[in-house]
Write a protein that holds these residues in place. Structure first.
Motif, mmCIF file in Angstrom:
data_model
loop_
_atom_site.group_PDB
_atom_site.id
_atom_site.type_symbol
_atom_site.label_atom_id
_atom_site.label_comp_id
_atom_site.label_asym_id
_atom_site.label_seq_id
_atom_site.Cartn_x
_atom_site.Cartn_y
_atom_site.Cartn_z
ATOM 1 N N ALA A 11 0.817 -1.215 0.000
ATOM 2 C CA ALA A 11 0.000 0.000 0.000
ATOM 3 C C ALA A 11 0.849 1.263 0.000
ATOM 4 C CB ALA A 11 -0.934 -0.005 1.217
ATOM 5 N N ASP A 12 2.093 1.179 -0.520
ATOM 6 C CA ASP A 12 2.953 2.370 -0.562
ATOM 7 C C ASP A 12 2.294 3.494 -1.342
ATOM 8 O OD1 ASP A 12 5.024 1.221 0.881
ATOM 9 O OD2 ASP A 12 5.879 0.287 -0.891
ATOM 10 N N ALA A 13 1.680 3.168 -2.459
ATOM 11 C CA ALA A 13 0.881 4.112 -3.230
ATOM 12 C C ALA A 13 -0.383 3.356 -3.626
ATOM 13 C CB ALA A 13 1.657 4.619 -4.439
ATOM 14 N N ARG A 14 -1.124 3.859 -4.576
ATOM 15 C CA ARG A 14 -2.402 3.210 -4.891
ATOM 16 C C ARG A 14 -2.369 2.414 -6.189
ATOM 17 N NH1 ARG A 14 -2.379 3.622 -0.354
ATOM 18 N NH2 ARG A 14 -3.664 4.963 0.958
ATOM 19 N N GLY A 15 -1.272 2.493 -6.942
ATOM 20 C CA GLY A 15 -1.203 1.724 -8.184
ATOM 21 C C GLY A 15 -1.267 0.233 -7.940
ATOM 22 N N HIS A 16 -0.553 -0.239 -6.903
ATOM 23 C CA HIS A 16 -0.576 -1.661 -6.573
ATOM 24 C C HIS A 16 -2.000 -2.094 -6.191
ATOM 25 C CE1 HIS A 16 3.753 -1.178 -6.446
ATOM 26 N NE2 HIS A 16 3.638 -0.314 -5.461
ATOM 27 N N LEU A 17 -2.685 -1.257 -5.433
ATOM 28 C CA LEU A 17 -4.029 -1.603 -4.963
ATOM 29 C C LEU A 17 -5.048 -1.535 -6.089
ATOM 30 C CD1 LEU A 17 -4.069 0.261 -1.520
ATOM 31 C CD2 LEU A 17 -3.356 -2.078 -2.032
ATOM 32 N N MET A 18 -4.906 -0.562 -6.990
ATOM 33 C CA MET A 18 -5.812 -0.496 -8.138
ATOM 34 C C MET A 18 -5.652 -1.725 -9.018
ATOM 35 S SD MET A 18 -8.003 1.906 -8.412
ATOM 36 C CE MET A 18 -8.339 1.800 -10.175
ATOM 37 N N ARG A 19 -4.407 -2.105 -9.258
ATOM 38 C CA ARG A 19 -4.145 -3.305 -10.051
ATOM 39 C C ARG A 19 -4.736 -4.534 -9.344
ATOM 40 N NH1 ARG A 19 0.469 -1.964 -11.013
ATOM 41 N NH2 ARG A 19 1.624 -2.883 -9.291
ATOM 42 N N GLY A 124 10.149 -25.310 -1.666
ATOM 43 C CA GLY A 124 8.799 -25.466 -1.134
ATOM 44 C C GLY A 124 7.963 -24.234 -1.370
ATOM 45 N N TRP A 125 8.394 -23.126 -0.825
ATOM 46 C CA TRP A 125 7.646 -21.883 -0.996
ATOM 47 C C TRP A 125 7.820 -21.296 -2.391
ATOM 48 C CZ3 TRP A 125 9.729 -19.798 4.295
ATOM 49 C CH2 TRP A 125 8.922 -20.296 5.337
ATOM 50 N N ARG A 126 9.029 -21.366 -2.939
ATOM 51 C CA ARG A 126 9.316 -20.667 -4.189
ATOM 52 C C ARG A 126 8.436 -21.117 -5.346
ATOM 53 N NH1 ARG A 126 15.273 -22.400 -6.153
ATOM 54 N NH2 ARG A 126 14.547 -21.351 -8.049
ATOM 55 N N ARG A 127 7.990 -22.375 -5.324
ATOM 56 C CA ARG A 127 7.199 -22.882 -6.444
ATOM 57 C C ARG A 127 5.794 -22.280 -6.499
ATOM 58 N NH1 ARG A 127 3.667 -26.892 -4.717
ATOM 59 N NH2 ARG A 127 3.958 -27.541 -2.545
ATOM 60 N N LYS A 128 5.405 -21.544 -5.453
ATOM 61 C CA LYS A 128 4.064 -20.961 -5.428
ATOM 62 C C LYS A 128 4.054 -19.443 -5.632
ATOM 63 C CE LYS A 128 1.825 -24.350 -2.389
ATOM 64 N NZ LYS A 128 0.941 -24.515 -1.214
ATOM 65 N N ILE A 129 5.221 -18.809 -5.622
ATOM 66 C CA ILE A 129 5.263 -17.341 -5.555
ATOM 67 C C ILE A 129 5.551 -16.721 -6.927
ATOM 68 C CG2 ILE A 129 6.517 -15.369 -4.579
ATOM 69 C CD1 ILE A 129 6.873 -17.056 -2.032
ATOM 70 N N VAL A 130 4.749 -15.704 -7.267
ATOM 71 C CA VAL A 130 4.918 -14.937 -8.498
ATOM 72 C C VAL A 130 5.115 -13.476 -8.116
ATOM 73 C CG1 VAL A 130 3.837 -14.196 -10.651
ATOM 74 C CG2 VAL A 130 3.453 -16.514 -9.801
ATOM 75 N N HIS A 131 6.205 -12.881 -8.571
ATOM 76 C CA HIS A 131 6.452 -11.466 -8.310
ATOM 77 C C HIS A 131 5.871 -10.626 -9.445
ATOM 78 C CE1 HIS A 131 8.911 -12.628 -4.991
ATOM 79 N NE2 HIS A 131 9.861 -13.157 -5.737
ATOM 80 N N VAL A 132 5.081 -9.633 -9.094
ATOM 81 C CA VAL A 132 4.478 -8.705 -10.051
ATOM 82 C C VAL A 132 5.061 -7.320 -9.788
ATOM 83 C CG1 VAL A 132 2.338 -7.526 -10.695
ATOM 84 C CG2 VAL A 132 2.329 -10.001 -10.309
ATOM 85 N N TYR A 133 5.561 -6.675 -10.840
ATOM 86 C CA TYR A 133 6.206 -5.378 -10.628
ATOM 87 C C TYR A 133 6.264 -4.595 -11.927
ATOM 88 C CZ TYR A 133 10.074 -8.180 -12.465
ATOM 89 O OH TYR A 133 10.834 -9.024 -13.233
ATOM 90 N N GLY A 134 6.294 -3.268 -11.782
ATOM 91 C CA GLY A 134 6.507 -2.409 -12.933
ATOM 92 C C GLY A 134 7.949 -2.482 -13.394
ATOM 93 N N ALA A 135 8.155 -2.423 -14.693
ATOM 94 C CA ALA A 135 9.516 -2.520 -15.240
ATOM 95 C C ALA A 135 10.410 -1.429 -14.661
ATOM 96 C CB ALA A 135 9.464 -2.428 -16.761
ATOM 97 N N SER A 136 9.888 -0.206 -14.535
ATOM 98 C CA SER A 136 10.691 0.900 -14.017
ATOM 99 C C SER A 136 10.927 0.774 -12.520
ATOM 100 C CB SER A 136 10.016 2.239 -14.326
ATOM 101 O OG SER A 136 8.702 2.282 -13.795
ATOM 102 N N LEU A 137 10.003 0.118 -11.804
ATOM 103 C CA LEU A 137 10.165 -0.031 -10.357
ATOM 104 C C LEU A 137 11.322 -0.961 -10.027
ATOM 105 C CD1 LEU A 137 9.178 0.594 -7.513
ATOM 106 C CD2 LEU A 137 7.559 -1.305 -7.730
ATOM 107 N N LYS A 138 11.481 -2.034 -10.785
ATOM 108 C CA LYS A 138 12.599 -2.945 -10.527
ATOM 109 C C LYS A 138 13.929 -2.225 -10.738
ATOM 110 C CE LYS A 138 14.773 -7.301 -11.859
ATOM 111 N NZ LYS A 138 14.797 -8.451 -12.790
ATOM 112 N N VAL A 139 14.033 -1.455 -11.804
ATOM 113 C CA VAL A 139 15.269 -0.712 -12.067
ATOM 114 C C VAL A 139 15.546 0.262 -10.928
ATOM 115 C CG1 VAL A 139 16.369 0.959 -13.599
ATOM 116 C CG2 VAL A 139 15.074 -0.953 -14.564
ATOM 117 N N ALA A 140 14.503 0.969 -10.460
ATOM 118 C CA ALA A 140 14.682 1.937 -9.378
ATOM 119 C C ALA A 140 15.095 1.245 -8.086
ATOM 120 C CB ALA A 140 13.384 2.720 -9.167
ATOM 121 N N LEU A 141 14.506 0.080 -7.823
ATOM 122 C CA LEU A 141 14.846 -0.669 -6.604
ATOM 123 C C LEU A 141 16.315 -1.061 -6.600
ATOM 124 C CD1 LEU A 141 13.925 -2.308 -4.032
ATOM 125 C CD2 LEU A 141 13.598 -4.239 -5.595
#
Length: 364
Positions: A11-19, A124-141
């Motif tokens: 909930a850092d901003a609202r784009g994640h929540l809108m999506r 165990g856990w990794r096989r269930k997890i999908v990371h969703v992110y903006g292309a520009s957000l990963k670069v900024a991170l």
């Protein structure tokens, strides 16, 4: 048996929540069982406006901003360090998420919550997890770690986070300019940022300018100068921003804002993926309110490369200067714009984006 999905939207901003709300509704309509987690009480209340009940994970992890949406890097790094290393924060969330993963077929991490980044690299856990992110957000991170001191520590930490992202079952990288058929490599999917289907509004409901400022904007003189600039350009405005809710003509939240933006003469927003996607899908000109937020600066540069009809305005603490910037940009864009006579093509493009996301997630 229907798919069981756990969706964590920061909930850092609202784009994640809108999506999240767009995809949760679409996934449920497709027959999936979806539970939602978020990271602040304000985020919970925001999602409720869109008919989504979300459970609170914890409020300890958050990117920090000032009242003009400038990212506070030192405060953010300090907050993240406390979350990672203080007992009872990330460890507690991992234990809680671990219990929830037992009954989930898929876990969506939108975007880069540290607990799921860590869990996404473990057997165990990794096989269930999908990371969703903006292309520009990963670069900024990853670039943010480059600026940490000592430099070797920043580079090491960035390398670790990069490995964590790549280790999960899959990654969905989205961008306002991607097309539905974009692809890159196995387990890395490129999809266009999802956009709400515009609802039909009464003729008198269409605004000259549809304005949205995310909750990090709360400086009163910025809001007043923005409204005055649009007025100088002869435009009425539909004003939405949680940071200004209750002030003058501003609404805190409007579930129909995307529909209003799709039918407005002009959109005004910071250059987030959601606002730029609405402008691109519904072919509306947009004024971009630029601040010191790295991924949004990248998005604004991308809009220029793609020749999206836009202008950039920058708040520098001078209300008169900002008012003039907004008025000039609004006059230029409304003179140059040639909106579609109907929103039908835009709705078709928006539906194609949502369909692509649902297909991808259910296949995973």
């Amino acid at each position: 048996m229907s798919s069981r999905i756990l969706y964590l939207a920061t909930a850092d901003a609202r784009g994640h929540l809108m999506r999240a709300q767009l995809l949760v509704h679409a996934l449920r309509e497709a027959g999936a069982q979806v539970e939602v987690l978020t990271t602040s009480e304000q985020g919970q209340r925001f999602l409720q406006h869109f008919g989504i009940e979300a459970e609170l994970l914890s409020q300890h992890y958050a990117v920090q901003f000032d009242s003009e949406q400038n990212m506070l890097r030192q405060a953010t790094n300090r907050n993240v360090a406390h979350y990672l290393f203080r007992p009872g924060r990330m460890l507690r969330d991992i234990i809680r998420l671990g219990r929830r993963l037992r009954s989930a077929d898929l876990v969506i991490n939108d975007s880069f919550h540290p607990a799921l980044l860590y869990m996404g690299m473990l057997p165990g856990w990794r096989r269930k997890i999908v990371h969703v992110y903006g292309a520009s957000l990963k670069v900024a991170l990853l670039n943010n770690f480059e600026g940490m001191s000592p430099r070797w520590f920043g580079r090491l930490f960035g390398w670790i986070v990069g490995r964590q992202i790549d280790a999960a079952r899959a990654r969905i990288e989205h961008d306002f300019a991607y097309e539905v058929d974009d692809a890159k490599a196995p387990m890395l999917y490129r999809l266009p940022t999802p956009v709400a289907l515009a609802a039909e509004l009464p003729g008198q409901a269409a605004a000259g300018a549809a304005v949205y400022l995310n909750p990090h904007f709360s400086e009163p003189s910025l809001a007043d100068a923005l409204s005055a600039g649009l007025g100088d350009a002869g435009l009425g405005a539909h004003l939405v921003g949680e940071g200004y809710g209750g002030c003058s003509d501003w609404l805190g939240v409007d579930p129909l804002w995307a529909s209003r933006a799709a039918q407005a003469q002009l959109i005004v927003s910071a250059p987030g993926m959601a606002a730029l996607s609405i402008a691109r899908v519904y072919q509306r000109p947009i004024i971009l309110v630029l601040s010191d937020q790295p991924e949004q600066a990248t998005n604004a540069a991308r809009a220029a490369q793609l020749q999206l009809l836009h202008r950039v305005v920058t708040w520098r603490g001078d209300a008169g200067d900002f008012q003039r910037q907004v008025a000039q940009a609004a006059v230029q864009l409304t003179a140059a714009a040639a909106p579609e006579p109907t929103g039908a093509p835009g709705r078709e493009r928006a539906q194609a984006r949502i369909d692509a996301w649902v297909s991808c997630l259910l296949n995973l």
